[in-house]
Design an enzyme around this catalytic site. Structure first.
Site, PDB file in Angstrom:
ATOM      1  N   ASN A 210       0.814  -1.218   0.000  1.00  0.00           N
ATOM      2  CA  ASN A 210       0.000   0.000   0.000  1.00  0.00           C
ATOM      3  C   ASN A 210       0.844   1.262   0.000  1.00  0.00           C
ATOM      4  OD1 ASN A 210      -2.464  -1.331   0.191  1.00  0.00           O
ATOM      5  ND2 ASN A 210      -2.581  -1.163   2.423  1.00  0.00           N
TER       6      ASN A 210
ATOM      7  N   LEU B 133      -0.982  -8.152  22.641  1.00  0.00           N
ATOM      8  CA  LEU B 133      -1.865  -7.343  23.494  1.00  0.00           C
ATOM      9  C   LEU B 133      -1.358  -5.920  23.654  1.00  0.00           C
ATOM     10  CD1 LEU B 133      -2.230 -10.106  26.243  1.00  0.00           C
ATOM     11  CD2 LEU B 133      -3.949  -9.515  24.535  1.00  0.00           C
TER      12      LEU B 133
ATOM     13  N   ASP C 289       2.816  -5.604  12.471  1.00  0.00           N
ATOM     14  CA  ASP C 289       3.452  -6.232  11.293  1.00  0.00           C
ATOM     15  C   ASP C 289       4.932  -6.502  11.579  1.00  0.00           C
ATOM     16  OD1 ASP C 289       1.002  -5.726  10.132  1.00  0.00           O
ATOM     17  OD2 ASP C 289       1.674  -3.840   9.239  1.00  0.00           O
TER      18      ASP C 289
ATOM     19  N   THR D 266       1.421   2.483  13.985  1.00  0.00           N
ATOM     20  CA  THR D 266       1.177   1.883  12.674  1.00  0.00           C
ATOM     21  C   THR D 266       2.316   0.937  12.289  1.00  0.00           C
ATOM     22  OG1 THR D 266       0.204   4.009  12.066  1.00  0.00           O
ATOM     23  CG2 THR D 266       0.513   2.417  10.278  1.00  0.00           C
TER      24      THR D 266
ATOM     25  N   LYS E 168       0.260  -4.532  26.891  1.00  0.00           N
ATOM     26  CA  LYS E 168       0.137  -5.596  27.914  1.00  0.00           C
ATOM     27  C   LYS E 168       0.996  -6.814  27.557  1.00  0.00           C
ATOM     28  CE  LYS E 168      -4.392  -5.144  27.588  1.00  0.00           C
ATOM     29  NZ  LYS E 168      -5.712  -5.674  27.499  1.00  0.00           N
ATOM     30  N   GLY E 169       1.725  -6.755  26.435  1.00  0.00           N
ATOM     31  CA  GLY E 169       2.628  -7.855  26.089  1.00  0.00           C
ATOM     32  C   GLY E 169       2.042  -8.801  25.059  1.00  0.00           C
TER      33      GLY E 169
ATOM     34  N   GLY F  81       1.271  -1.203   3.913  1.00  0.00           N
ATOM     35  CA  GLY F  81       0.542  -2.434   3.589  1.00  0.00           C
ATOM     36  C   GLY F  81       1.034  -3.488   4.571  1.00  0.00           C
ATOM     37  N   LYS F  82       0.106  -4.237   5.146  1.00  0.00           N
ATOM     38  CA  LYS F  82       0.547  -5.231   6.132  1.00  0.00           C
ATOM     39  C   LYS F  82       1.568  -6.188   5.524  1.00  0.00           C
ATOM     40  CE  LYS F  82      -3.722  -4.935   8.605  1.00  0.00           C
ATOM     41  NZ  LYS F  82      -3.218  -3.804   9.403  1.00  0.00           N
TER      42      LYS F  82
HETATM   43  O1  RIB Z   1      -0.631  -2.529   9.685  1.00  0.00           O
HETATM   44  C1  RIB Z   1      -0.389  -1.256   9.142  1.00  0.00           C
HETATM   45  C2  RIB Z   1      -0.737  -1.228   7.691  1.00  0.00           C
HETATM   46  O2  RIB Z   1      -2.130  -1.465   7.565  1.00  0.00           O
HETATM   47  C3  RIB Z   1      -0.489   0.098   7.025  1.00  0.00           C
HETATM   48  O3  RIB Z   1       0.806   0.196   6.486  1.00  0.00           O
HETATM   49  C4  RIB Z   1      -1.610   0.179   5.991  1.00  0.00           C
HETATM   50  O4  RIB Z   1      -1.172   0.170   4.681  1.00  0.00           O
HETATM   51  C5  RIB Z   1      -2.535  -0.987   6.305  1.00  0.00           C
HETATM   52  O5  RIB Z   1      -2.381  -2.035   5.431  1.00  0.00           O
END
Ligand code: RIB
Length: 299
Positions: free
Chosen positions: A10, A214, A245, A241, A217-218, A38-39
């Protein structure tokens, strides 16, 4: 051994706000950034930075060459990424003063990952590889079934959680990586504590090795024999954000290196904490060296 990541790519448009926009409200952003995300892309970069071989399977539009180049610079194999006649996926991300986010995604080319493309990539899977899926591309249920039959282990991060998840046969999933909300949904949506969510996963899907994150919370790891809780490392949250990932990519890299789950959790939690302390998604993912230095200071 490699990670084959079937995942989204993304262009992230990030708006810094005091608080998330309420219904009927119009707000001015305090800041605006365009980042890569993007994830799928974030997880591939995290796994590569952790030191593992990564192949990415996905799709971009002609406006998404930067996404391809970014993965290539990280050493990720991009030969299974299609270039489509449609805009790349993008995300609209609000990040508030506490570093929390809320995200709208537009799937774009991520919604055009074809079954044939998935099948072709699965032919390159070997025993010992891990195939990773999230829920931001098309044909996820098909891909999971194919990947499992190719002899690889399958990791599933059902994010974002929506009705398409019910198409996935969880019998094909070896590793399930969920946050609290996703974990609750997967066991039927009832409000319950993290321990209850883990117990329900164990009861409903006894073959699955589960990771439950979590936030501050770990996180937990649980399989048929072991259960570990890893405390979160305390950091000042700048932007959450991509932290999940980062955790996922580092955790799977540790598994590819045959680390024990306890060590894998610790490294992944450290990497996620470092990501939370920086702006952006892909650009906030720490290198292996940074994670090692961070952990050394904690010993
Ligand atoms: O997990 C974060 C991601 O979720 C962002 O980079 C976004 O693009 C969405 O996919």
């Amino acid at each position: 051994m490699k990670l084959m990541n079937f995942g989204s790519l993304n262009l992230d448009r990030k708006y810094g706000v005091e608080h998330f926009v309420a219904p009927g409200e119009t707000k001015s952003a305090n800041s605006y950034f365009e980042n890569l995300g993007g994830k799928g892309l974030n997880q591939s970069i995290a796994c590569a930075r952790a030191g593992s071989a990564v192949w990415h399977v996905g799709a971009v539009g002609k406006d998404g060459m930067e996404l391809l180049h970014c993965l290539q610079e990280e050493g990720v194999d991009t030969s299974h990424i299609a270039v489509k006649d449609i805009a790349s996926g993008h995300a609209v991300i609000q990040v508030d003063y506490a570093g929390q986010n809320c995200i709208i995604i537009v799937s774009g080319a991520n919604g055009e990952v074809e079954k044939e493309q998935i099948q072709e990539a699965c032919e390159a899977l070997e025993e010992g590889d891990i195939a990773l899926f999230q829920n931001e591309i098309s044909n996820v249920a098909y891909g999971i079934a194919k990947a499992k039959r190719s002899g690889a282990k399958v990791a599933f991060n059902p994010s974002p959680f929506n009705e398409k998840i019910s198409e996935v046969d969880l019998h094909d999933v070896d590793y399930l990586i969920v946050n609290e909300g996703e974990g609750r949904e997967i066991v039927g949506g009832e409000s319950s504590s993290p321990e209850e969510i883990l117990a329900a996963i164990r009861k409903n899907y006894p073959w699955i090795k589960a990771v439950l994150t979590l936030g501050e919370k770990g996180c937990y790891y649980m399989d048929g024999e072991e259960k570990y809780l890893q405390d979160a490392f305390s950091v000042k949250a700048v932007d959450t954000t991509g932290a999940g990932d980062t955790f996922c990519g580092y955790f799977l890299s540790a598994l590819l290196k045959r680390y024990e789950p306890e060590r894998a959790l610790r490294e992944a939690a450290a990497a996620a904490a470092l990501a939370v302390g920086k702006e952006g998604a892909a650009c906030s993912i720490p290198t292996r060296k940074t994670v090692e230095e961070f952990l050394e200071k904690k010993e």
